[in-house]
Design an enzyme around this catalytic site. Structure first.
Site, PDB file in Angstrom:
ATOM      1  N   CYS A   1      57.237 -21.510 -21.339  1.00  0.00           N
ATOM      2  CA  CYS A   1      56.827 -20.851 -22.845  1.00  0.00           C
ATOM      3  C   CYS A   1      55.413 -21.133 -23.301  1.00  0.00           C
ATOM      4  CB  CYS A   1      57.906 -21.477 -23.812  1.00  0.00           C
ATOM      5  SG  CYS A   1      59.467 -21.120 -23.572  1.00  0.00           S
TER       6      CYS A   1
ATOM      7  N   HIS B   1      55.288 -22.427 -30.766  1.00  0.00           N
ATOM      8  CA  HIS B   1      55.471 -23.285 -29.606  1.00  0.00           C
ATOM      9  C   HIS B   1      54.053 -23.472 -28.877  1.00  0.00           C
ATOM     10  CE1 HIS B   1      58.103 -24.562 -25.940  1.00  0.00           C
ATOM     11  NE2 HIS B   1      57.720 -25.627 -26.692  1.00  0.00           N
TER      12      HIS B   1
END
Length: 558
Positions: free
Chosen positions: A97, A153
């Protein structure tokens, strides 16, 4: 009969509620009426020179998990958008991610931002380094309104790390890598739990109505498009949480997938069906509010799928978190009325870092000379079918990942320590060293049983001590034939290229966890905990203490 009538009623209600009805653009009367309502002149939404940019990032979608790659999961929206646009069939991202997101937003490889190891953990005092200019910051300079909806993130330990401080006018979404789709709570470890839904810089308690995140994010996008003036360029970064674990989906989306015995695959299919519907609704909103004709829609997964969580990368090798093709070759396409070669397939080399210079150039922005990008402007490659300016990709060099036990400088011909995890692509060749990760091929049959079943997986038994692999990816995209012993000169050439890249790497940023990150100390919310004032006070105190010591020493000397 009563049950069938009830199901039909629910189906009609869901269509009316979420608008999964038609691809047709609104009629001219509807669009003009809306413009008059906003006080605009007729024709005000006509295409300008700066396109509206919509970047949609799915989470953990496997390479096979789209209809046009042969999946049993239905994705009519993605199939139609891709068929009418340009499919990217030689498109690469990163295996996890944070790395993919950081490379998209900066146009730089991980080795040039310090984020080359793993992901940013919730408890780490870490974020995308503040000295990196971001894509939304550059787009704002040329008049774009910038909005982010979904998963960030990229770190949040300081307020300066938050999306609204990194170039976005507004932010609605989550800061962490995953969490409950309904409650938006996330536990990083036992007792370290908190709420993770934000609007701009504050917890979005008022917006938490138990709505499934995919639908909630879509509604937010619709609101942004409805309130913005389509005469002014907009950048929308929509980073959906789906289809990342935990595997959750509203009940109605399971309807077509009852026959899938594997519970993880069934849930995953339902999540992807909901995501497909959401993207349809975003497309309808772009048409309804007058953006579509001057828009560029880019769709991408952030990494490969995770088979243990229902994702499929077949026929590619490996999974999320690995540098095999299954971890880094992604589903991707571009859909836009502005494309010249619509309905085509692009097999040229494209990487996620390429979006920064490509989109900035389309937006008529300037790339500063002091920003050394790793991406290339690939618009003509996509739109007109020209050759890609890209001939290589550094997939990564991770100096602190678990070292391969038998790796050595000798195995790397004195050029490279093959204990280090690394991967590089140069033209047709791909080289991997160190420990590349889970390497099975996971065919569709692996999902035929109720639970995870590795009986059908294909494996390769390696000779002890192997730490170098070479593949001709053009001829062998499934990485079945290792050519490292046959072409030692090619191995040496790619090892030298790795060594050259490594000389430009910055130190790895991967600090230990900070106990002050515990949401219990922040009102039960995951959020910034590092206070610059505290740091200054501590430094001031230490300076004061040093002065007192110096004065005492002077008195003693006198």
């Amino acid at each position: 009969m009563l049950a069938l009538g009830l199901l039909a009623g629910l189906s009609l209600l869901s269509l009316l509620t979420y608008g999964y009805l038609s691809w047709d653009s609104p009629g001219p009367g509807e669009t003009e009426a809306r413009r008059k309502g906003l006080g605009e002149e007729p024709g005000a939404g006509d295409p300008g020179s700066q396109p509206h940019i919509v970047f949609i990032l799915a989470d953990d979608q496997g390479f096979r998990d789209v209809g046009y790659h042969g999946s049993e999961i239905r994705t009519p929206t993605l199939d139609k958008l891709a068929a009418e646009g340009v499919k990217l069939e030689n498109y690469y991202v990163q295996p996890m991610c944070t790395p993919s997101r950081s490379q998209f937003i900066t146009g730089k490889y991980q080795i040039h931002t310090g984020l080359q190891h793993s992901i940013i953990r919730p408890t780490q005092p870490n974020c995308l380094p503040l000295d990196n200019v971001t894509l939304p910051q550059k787009l704002k300079e040329v008049g774009y309104s910038t909005h982010m909806v979904g998963k960030w993130h990229l770190g949040f330990y300081r307020r300066e790390c938050m999306p609204t401080q990194r170039g976005f006018d507004t932010f609605f979404g989550s800061l962490l890598g995953s969490g409950d789709y309904y409650t938006h709570f996330k536990c990083d470890s036992p007792g370290i739990c908190g709420y993770d839904l934000y609007e701009n810089d504050n917890a979005a308690w008022d917006h938490d109505n138990g709505i499934y995140s995919t639908q909630m994010y879509t509604q937010k996008v619709q609101q942004i498009l409805a309130s913005h003036n389509p005469r002014k360029p907009i950048f929308l970064y929509i980073a959906y949480q789906a289809v990342h674990s935990p595997l959750q989906a509203p009940g109605k989306y399971f309807e077509h997938y009852r026959s899938i015995n594997n519970i993880n695959r069934r849930r995953y299919a339902a999540m992807l069906a909901c995501l497909d519907e959401a993207i349809n609704n975003v497309t309808l909103a772009l048409k309804k509010y007058g953006y579509y004709e001057n828009s560029i829609i880019i769709y991408s997964s952030d990494n490969g799928g995770q088979p243990m969580a229902g994702g499929s990368n077949w026929p590619l090798r490996g999974s999320k978190g690995t540098y095999w093709e299954g971890g880094i070759r992604a589903v991707g396409f571009v859909h836009s009325p502005l494309l010249k070669n619509k309905g085509s397939v692009c097999k040229e080399l494209v990487h996620i870092t390429d979006w920064f210079p490509t989109l900035l150039t389309l937006a008529e922005g300037q790339i500063d000379e002091d920003i050394q990008l790793d991406g290339y402007d690939i618009w003509e490659t996509i739109s007109e079918g020209r050759r890609s300016p890209r001939v290589d990709i550094l997939h990564n060099i991770d100096p602190i990942y678990t070292k391969a036990k038998n790796g050595s400088w000798a195995a790397g011909y004195g050029i490279w320590n093959t204990a280090i995890q690394s991967a590089i692509r140069v033209n047709h060749w791909k080289l991997l060293t160190g420990n590349p990760g889970y390497s099975d091929w996971v065919p569709p049959q692996a999902f035929s049983n109720a639970g995870p079943n590795r009986w059908h997986n294909e494996r390769v038994s390696w000779s002890a001590g192997k730490t170098v692999w070479l593949f001709n990816i053009t001829a062998d995209p499934y990485e079945r034939v290792d050519l490292s012993a046959r072409y030692p000169d090619v191995v040496k050439q790619l090892l030298r290229r790795l060594s050259q890249f490594n000389k430009t790497a910055v130190p790895v940023r991967y600090p230990p966890k900070d106990p002050r990150s515990n949401p219990k100390l922040n009102g039960g919310v995951w959020g910034p905990w590092f206070k610059e004032d505290e740091k200054k006070k501590k430094s001031d105190k230490s300076k004061g203490a040093n002065k007192q010591k110096k004065n005492k020493n002077k008195k003693k000397a006198n």
